[in-house]
Design a protein around this motif. Structure first.
Motif, PDB file in Angstrom:
ATOM      1  N   GLU A 192       0.836  -1.210   0.000  1.00 50.81           N
ATOM      2  CA  GLU A 192       0.000   0.000   0.000  1.00 50.81           C
ATOM      3  C   GLU A 192       0.866   1.253   0.000  1.00 50.81           C
ATOM      4  OE1 GLU A 192      -2.564  -0.187   3.351  1.00 50.81           O
ATOM      5  OE2 GLU A 192      -3.670  -1.960   2.648  1.00 50.81           O
ATOM      6  N   LEU A 193       1.894   1.243   0.818  1.00 49.58           N
ATOM      7  CA  LEU A 193       2.788   2.405   0.886  1.00 49.58           C
ATOM      8  C   LEU A 193       3.537   2.597  -0.429  1.00 49.58           C
ATOM      9  CD1 LEU A 193       4.241   1.923   4.486  1.00 49.58           C
ATOM     10  CD2 LEU A 193       2.576   3.634   3.751  1.00 49.58           C
ATOM     11  N   ASP A 194       3.944   1.513  -1.046  1.00 56.07           N
ATOM     12  CA  ASP A 194       4.644   1.620  -2.332  1.00 56.07           C
ATOM     13  C   ASP A 194       3.748   2.246  -3.400  1.00 56.07           C
ATOM     14  OD1 ASP A 194       6.918   0.519  -1.278  1.00 56.07           O
ATOM     15  OD2 ASP A 194       6.506  -1.522  -1.979  1.00 56.07           O
ATOM     16  N   VAL A 195       2.477   1.800  -3.429  1.00 60.66           N
ATOM     17  CA  VAL A 195       1.532   2.369  -4.403  1.00 60.66           C
ATOM     18  C   VAL A 195       1.315   3.849  -4.138  1.00 60.66           C
ATOM     19  CG1 VAL A 195      -0.869   2.310  -5.180  1.00 60.66           C
ATOM     20  CG2 VAL A 195       0.370   0.162  -4.839  1.00 60.66           C
ATOM     21  N   ARG A 196       1.151   4.205  -2.870  1.00 65.19           N
ATOM     22  CA  ARG A 196       0.933   5.615  -2.529  1.00 65.19           C
ATOM     23  C   ARG A 196       2.152   6.462  -2.873  1.00 65.19           C
ATOM     24  NH1 ARG A 196      -0.301   8.137   3.478  1.00 65.19           N
ATOM     25  NH2 ARG A 196      -0.747  10.254   2.763  1.00 65.19           N
ATOM     26  N   TYR A 197       3.336   5.920  -2.621  1.00 63.98           N
ATOM     27  CA  TYR A 197       4.564   6.666  -2.924  1.00 63.98           C
ATOM     28  C   TYR A 197       4.690   6.903  -4.433  1.00 63.98           C
ATOM     29  CZ  TYR A 197       9.455   8.083  -2.503  1.00 63.98           C
ATOM     30  OH  TYR A 197      10.624   8.800  -2.536  1.00 63.98           O
ATOM     31  N   THR A 198       4.377   5.876  -5.227  1.00 65.92           N
ATOM     32  CA  THR A 198       4.422   6.019  -6.689  1.00 65.92           C
ATOM     33  C   THR A 198       3.430   7.073  -7.166  1.00 65.92           C
ATOM     34  OG1 THR A 198       5.036   3.689  -6.894  1.00 65.92           O
ATOM     35  CG2 THR A 198       4.192   4.765  -8.869  1.00 65.92           C
TER      36      THR A 198
ATOM     37  N   ILE B  17      -5.858  15.945  -9.196  1.00 69.40           N
ATOM     38  CA  ILE B  17      -5.017  16.196  -8.033  1.00 69.40           C
ATOM     39  C   ILE B  17      -5.883  16.048  -6.796  1.00 69.40           C
ATOM     40  CG2 ILE B  17      -3.543  17.876  -6.861  1.00 69.40           C
ATOM     41  CD1 ILE B  17      -2.415  16.907  -9.497  1.00 69.40           C
ATOM     42  N   PRO B  18      -5.456  15.255  -5.785  1.00 68.92           N
ATOM     43  CA  PRO B  18      -6.264  15.087  -4.579  1.00 68.92           C
ATOM     44  C   PRO B  18      -6.605  16.415  -3.919  1.00 68.92           C
ATOM     45  CG  PRO B  18      -4.458  13.522  -4.616  1.00 68.92           C
ATOM     46  CD  PRO B  18      -4.230  14.466  -5.740  1.00 68.92           C
ATOM     47  N   GLN B  19      -7.732  16.439  -3.227  1.00 74.06           N
ATOM     48  CA  GLN B  19      -8.243  17.667  -2.606  1.00 74.06           C
ATOM     49  C   GLN B  19      -7.227  18.292  -1.658  1.00 74.06           C
ATOM     50  OE1 GLN B  19     -11.222  18.879  -3.486  1.00 74.06           O
ATOM     51  NE2 GLN B  19     -10.966  20.714  -2.236  1.00 74.06           N
ATOM     52  N   GLU B  20      -6.472  17.445  -0.945  1.00 75.63           N
ATOM     53  CA  GLU B  20      -5.547  17.971   0.065  1.00 75.63           C
ATOM     54  C   GLU B  20      -4.419  18.804  -0.536  1.00 75.63           C
ATOM     55  OE1 GLU B  20      -3.001  14.988   1.952  1.00 75.63           O
ATOM     56  OE2 GLU B  20      -3.774  13.534   0.486  1.00 75.63           O
TER      57      GLU B  20
ATOM     58  N   LEU C 226       3.718  21.087  -3.066  1.00 78.22           N
ATOM     59  CA  LEU C 226       4.959  20.327  -3.243  1.00 78.22           C
ATOM     60  C   LEU C 226       5.606  20.010  -1.904  1.00 78.22           C
ATOM     61  CD1 LEU C 226       6.507  22.158  -6.338  1.00 78.22           C
ATOM     62  CD2 LEU C 226       5.627  19.815  -6.277  1.00 78.22           C
ATOM     63  N   ALA C 227       5.575  20.987  -0.995  1.00 79.45           N
ATOM     64  CA  ALA C 227       6.152  20.762   0.334  1.00 79.45           C
ATOM     65  C   ALA C 227       5.380  19.676   1.071  1.00 79.45           C
ATOM     66  CB  ALA C 227       6.144  22.067   1.136  1.00 79.45           C
ATOM     67  N   LEU C 228       4.053  19.670   0.953  1.00 76.90           N
ATOM     68  CA  LEU C 228       3.241  18.648   1.610  1.00 76.90           C
ATOM     69  C   LEU C 228       3.503  17.270   1.014  1.00 76.90           C
ATOM     70  CD1 LEU C 228       1.062  17.925   3.642  1.00 76.90           C
ATOM     71  CD2 LEU C 228      -0.666  18.517   1.918  1.00 76.90           C
ATOM     72  N   ILE C 229       3.633  17.211  -0.311  1.00 77.55           N
ATOM     73  CA  ILE C 229       3.952  15.925  -0.960  1.00 77.55           C
ATOM     74  C   ILE C 229       5.290  15.404  -0.452  1.00 77.55           C
ATOM     75  CG2 ILE C 229       4.622  14.879  -3.158  1.00 77.55           C
ATOM     76  CD1 ILE C 229       2.471  16.576  -4.502  1.00 77.55           C
ATOM     77  N   HIS C 230       6.282  16.292  -0.346  1.00 76.79           N
ATOM     78  CA  HIS C 230       7.601  15.886   0.145  1.00 76.79           C
ATOM     79  C   HIS C 230       7.506  15.346   1.572  1.00 76.79           C
ATOM     80  CE1 HIS C 230      11.940  15.829   0.521  1.00 76.79           C
ATOM     81  NE2 HIS C 230      11.840  16.526   1.636  1.00 76.79           N
TER      82      HIS C 230
ATOM     83  N   GLU D 287       8.337  11.504   2.900  1.00 80.86           N
ATOM     84  CA  GLU D 287       9.240  11.174   4.000  1.00 80.86           C
ATOM     85  C   GLU D 287       8.547  10.290   5.034  1.00 80.86           C
ATOM     86  OE1 GLU D 287      10.693  14.877   5.517  1.00 80.86           O
ATOM     87  OE2 GLU D 287      12.432  14.870   4.159  1.00 80.86           O
ATOM     88  N   ALA D 288       7.265  10.573   5.282  1.00 76.21           N
ATOM     89  CA  ALA D 288       6.512   9.751   6.235  1.00 76.21           C
ATOM     90  C   ALA D 288       6.378   8.317   5.728  1.00 76.21           C
ATOM     91  CB  ALA D 288       5.132  10.367   6.475  1.00 76.21           C
ATOM     92  N   ILE D 289       6.135   8.181   4.425  1.00 79.62           N
ATOM     93  CA  ILE D 289       6.031   6.839   3.823  1.00 79.62           C
ATOM     94  C   ILE D 289       7.368   6.117   3.922  1.00 79.62           C
ATOM     95  CG2 ILE D 289       5.742   5.611   1.635  1.00 79.62           C
ATOM     96  CD1 ILE D 289       3.622   7.692   0.894  1.00 79.62           C
ATOM     97  N   ASN D 290       8.463   6.826   3.614  1.00 80.88           N
ATOM     98  CA  ASN D 290       9.801   6.203   3.699  1.00 80.88           C
ATOM     99  C   ASN D 290      10.102   5.749   5.117  1.00 80.88           C
ATOM    100  OD1 ASN D 290      10.485   6.479   0.994  1.00 80.88           O
ATOM    101  ND2 ASN D 290      11.310   8.535   1.264  1.00 80.88           N
ATOM    102  N   PHE D 291       9.692   6.568   6.099  1.00 83.15           N
ATOM    103  CA  PHE D 291       9.950   6.219   7.496  1.00 83.15           C
ATOM    104  C   PHE D 291       9.176   4.969   7.887  1.00 83.15           C
ATOM    105  CE2 PHE D 291       8.799   6.538  12.030  1.00 83.15           C
ATOM    106  CZ  PHE D 291      10.073   6.498  12.583  1.00 83.15           C
ATOM    107  N   GLU D 292       7.879   4.917   7.538  1.00 86.18           N
ATOM    108  CA  GLU D 292       7.065   3.749   7.877  1.00 86.18           C
ATOM    109  C   GLU D 292       7.562   2.505   7.133  1.00 86.18           C
ATOM    110  OE1 GLU D 292       2.402   2.271   8.063  1.00 86.18           O
ATOM    111  OE2 GLU D 292       2.875   4.310   7.402  1.00 86.18           O
TER     112      GLU D 292
END
Length: 635
Positions: A117-123, A218-221, A231-235, A239-244
């Protein structure tokens, strides 16, 4: 090879099978077939192989997840097995493996699903980030985004005219309350940004879907903020995905450190046991005894007998069955060649395994294949490069059996190429001679420069063919003698005599032969024709003409080698004629590289053909049974 019977008490049959499997020396036959005085043999009950197969699938799936990175990258590294499971019975081993899989399965499944799931979200985030970066220069042209929806359309430039169709429809749907901004996304695509009131969103999306327009939402958020903030929020989310993800990988590593060796031990032991059970159909039993029938190399009999005695004493016996010519024809073939001939077994496995009582031509292959290769290539420079390339391939891909064998064959064959290159006086064609490094040798009053000595080379190639074909016919006589086939002996001996007589008659036109010798030759030919007719009939006479054609086919040794020399000669002359020095060197290197490639493949193919077509047809039948011992492959 020796055919044997292993007979022991039925109550110990699983232990006996396990010992024989560990010994790995018996090629099994069906013990329920004719076994002399032993009767009433029935097949042993099969173990539940489906249960083991299902368990192995689970184990291998978990091994794939838990495999350490160094194991995934370096397939040659081996992990030692755990000894604590080696003394378990098969039932205990299955229970232990099942319990371990049950313990790990749900936990690993949860971790892997979350990681996917995290891999798909990161992509997906990477895709959004790329698009936003592309459209960020247009941000100044966008209106305030609150209460509006932003949709991005990706359109190929070749279909740019579709924008003229979309624009009026969007104007009608939104009552002209929208923005429509386009810009080049890359060389092939245009990005179109549409901004419209959210109350029209459903109708707009339905319209775009009906027109098969590639819409990127583009997602609402990320829409109700400036693009730089998006862009800052995506970054931050990346990072949160990489950490998890790193936490999940750390958890998997901890599980791997604890259980990986257990799993590979289960996999190895259960795979061995499954292979054992698949061979159960070959075994037999009477009311009180267990019976194994098969073939074993003679040198392995004492070792196998000793191993059984150490485990069972005199309760298990190994009985050697008497040799029978008909039975020996069904014996499996075990290659036991010297080390220098081992790589050439690769060709024998491609062609066909020899019959048990048939001559194994592998050592002859190991002698003549490099010889023909060297006669054709015959260049010290090319031979050295081929040697280096074969060593490099063997070092890099040596763990692959067929690559290791082929590279060894080419490596061995490069040595005669260097030797004959010295005789021919060739280093990259005539470069060595031109530079004064080497000269063609003069042997039997002939200077063996291949450009000049075409006729001597042709005679030598035909002479090699005569020897090679006559050797094949002689081996055919020996094979026929072993099988007591008298007619084939007469046929092949007659071929040798008739072709020898023809060669002597041809020689009489070149040099003087005494009349007595001529008379003897004619008598020899007449006797040979009679032998051929007796042994092979009209077909035998036709085979004589075919054999002469086989001999003439060896002229390719001269022809292909001469073609290689001419290409090298052209490379050297062409580079010399080009006035620009660097360009001349480049041309020479390219042409010589091409020649090296041809020198590796073409001589190999033609040398192989001379063996399989011209040589083997004189004595070799094949169709034997490969020796496949009942035992495990080395882990």
């Amino acid at each position: 090879m020796k055919q044997i019977l292993v007979v022991g008490p039925k109550k110990d049959y699983r232990r006996i099978i396990n010992v024989l499997y560990q010994a790995g020396s018996i090629h099994l036959e069906d013990a329920k077939e004719d076994t002399g005085e032993i009767v009433a043999i029935s097949p042993l009950d099969f173990f539940n192989s489906e249960e083991i197969t299902s368990l192995l699938i689970r184990i291998r799936g978990q091994i794939k997840i838990l495999a350490p990175m160094n194991i995934k990258k370096k397939t040659k590294e081996k992990i030692p097995l755990l000894d604590k499971y080696s003394n378990l019975t098969h039932e205990e081993l299955i229970v232990a493996a099942s319990n371990t899989c049950d313990l790990l399965e749900n936990r690993l499944k949860t971790l892997e699903n979350r990681k996917e799931e995290l891999d798909v979200r990161y992509t997906t985030l990477l895709r959004y980030e790329k698009i936003i970066r592309k459209i960020s220069p247009l941000e100044q042209q966008l209106p305030t985004l609150e209460g509006f929806e932003v949709t991005i359309l990706i359109i190929q430039k070749e279909f740019e005219s579709v924008l003229d169709i979309i624009h009026p429809f969007l104007s009608e749907i939104t009552r002209n309350q929208f923005e429509f901004i386009s810009a080049d996304l890359d060389e092939k695509n245009i990005a179109v940004i549409t901004v419209f009131s959210k109350k029209y969103a459903s109708k707009v999306h339905d319209f775009l879907y009906s027109k098969n327009v590639n819409e990127v939402r583009i997602p609402q958020e990320y829409t109700n903020m400036p693009l730089n903030d998006a862009l800052a929020l995506i970054h931050k989310n990346k990072e949160a995905i990489n950490f998890e993800t790193s936490q999940i990988e750390a958890t998997i590593r901890d599980i791997s450190n604890k259980w990986y060796r257990d799993l590979i031990t289960f996999n190895a032991l259960l795979t061995d046991f499954l292979e054992e059970t698949q061979a159960y159909s070959h075994f037999g039993q009477t009311e009180y005894t267990f019976i194994v029938k098969g073939w074993i190399p003679k040198k392995s009999i004492s070792t196998t007998r000793k191993l059984l005695f150490e485990n069972f004493g005199k309760s298990v016996i190994v009985h050697e069955l008497p040799d029978d010519p008909e039975t020996l024809d069904k014996a499996p073939v075990f290659f036991d060649n010297p080390f220098w001939a081992k790589p050439f077994e690769f060709f024998m496995n491609i062609v066909a395994t020899p019959m048990y009582r048939e001559i194994d031509p592998t050592p002859l292959f190991a002698i003549f294949f490099p010889l023909f290769f060297g006669l054709i290539v015959g260049d010290m420079g090319y031979g050295f490069i081929i040697l280096c390339l074969s060593l490099a391939v063997r070092h890099k891909f040596g763990e692959i059996p067929w690559v290791r064998q082929l590279s060894s064959i080419i490596m061995i064959s490069s040595i005669p190429a260097i030797i004959f290159g010295f005789i021919y006086g060739e280093i990259f064609g005539d470069l060595g001679e031109h530079m004064g490094w080497i000269q063609p040798l003069t042997i039997f009053g002939i200077s063996w420069n291949r450009i000049e000595a075409i006729i001597p080379l042709l005679i030598m190639a035909i002479g090699v063919g005569v020897f090679h074909v006559f050797l094949g016919l002689s081996l055919g006589i020996l094979n026929s003698y072993r099988r007591q086939n008298i007619k084939h002996i007469f046929e092949k001996a007659g071929m040798i005599g008739l072709i020898s007589g023809i060669l002597l008659l041809i020689g009489s036109y070149i040099s003087y032969i005494p009349e007595s010798m001529m008379f003897t030759t004619i008598i020899l030919m007449l006797i040979s024709i009679a032998c051929i007719l007796y042994g092979g009939g009209a077909r035998g006479v036709i085979e004589v003409m075919e054999t002469i054609g086989n001999i003439m086919s060896y002229a390719r040794i001269m022809a292909i080698g001469l073609a290689s020399v001419i290409l090298a000669f052209v490379a050297n002359r062409l580079s010399h004629e080009i006035e620009i020095f660097i360009l001349g060197i480049i041309v020479a290197v390219l042409l010589h590289s091409l020649n090296v490639c041809l020198a590796m493949f073409s001589p190999s193919i033609h040398s192989l053909r001379l063996h399989i077509v011209e040589f083997f047809s004189k004595f070799y039948e094949g169709g034997g049974i490969p020796y496949k011992p009942f035992g495990k492959e080395p882990f």
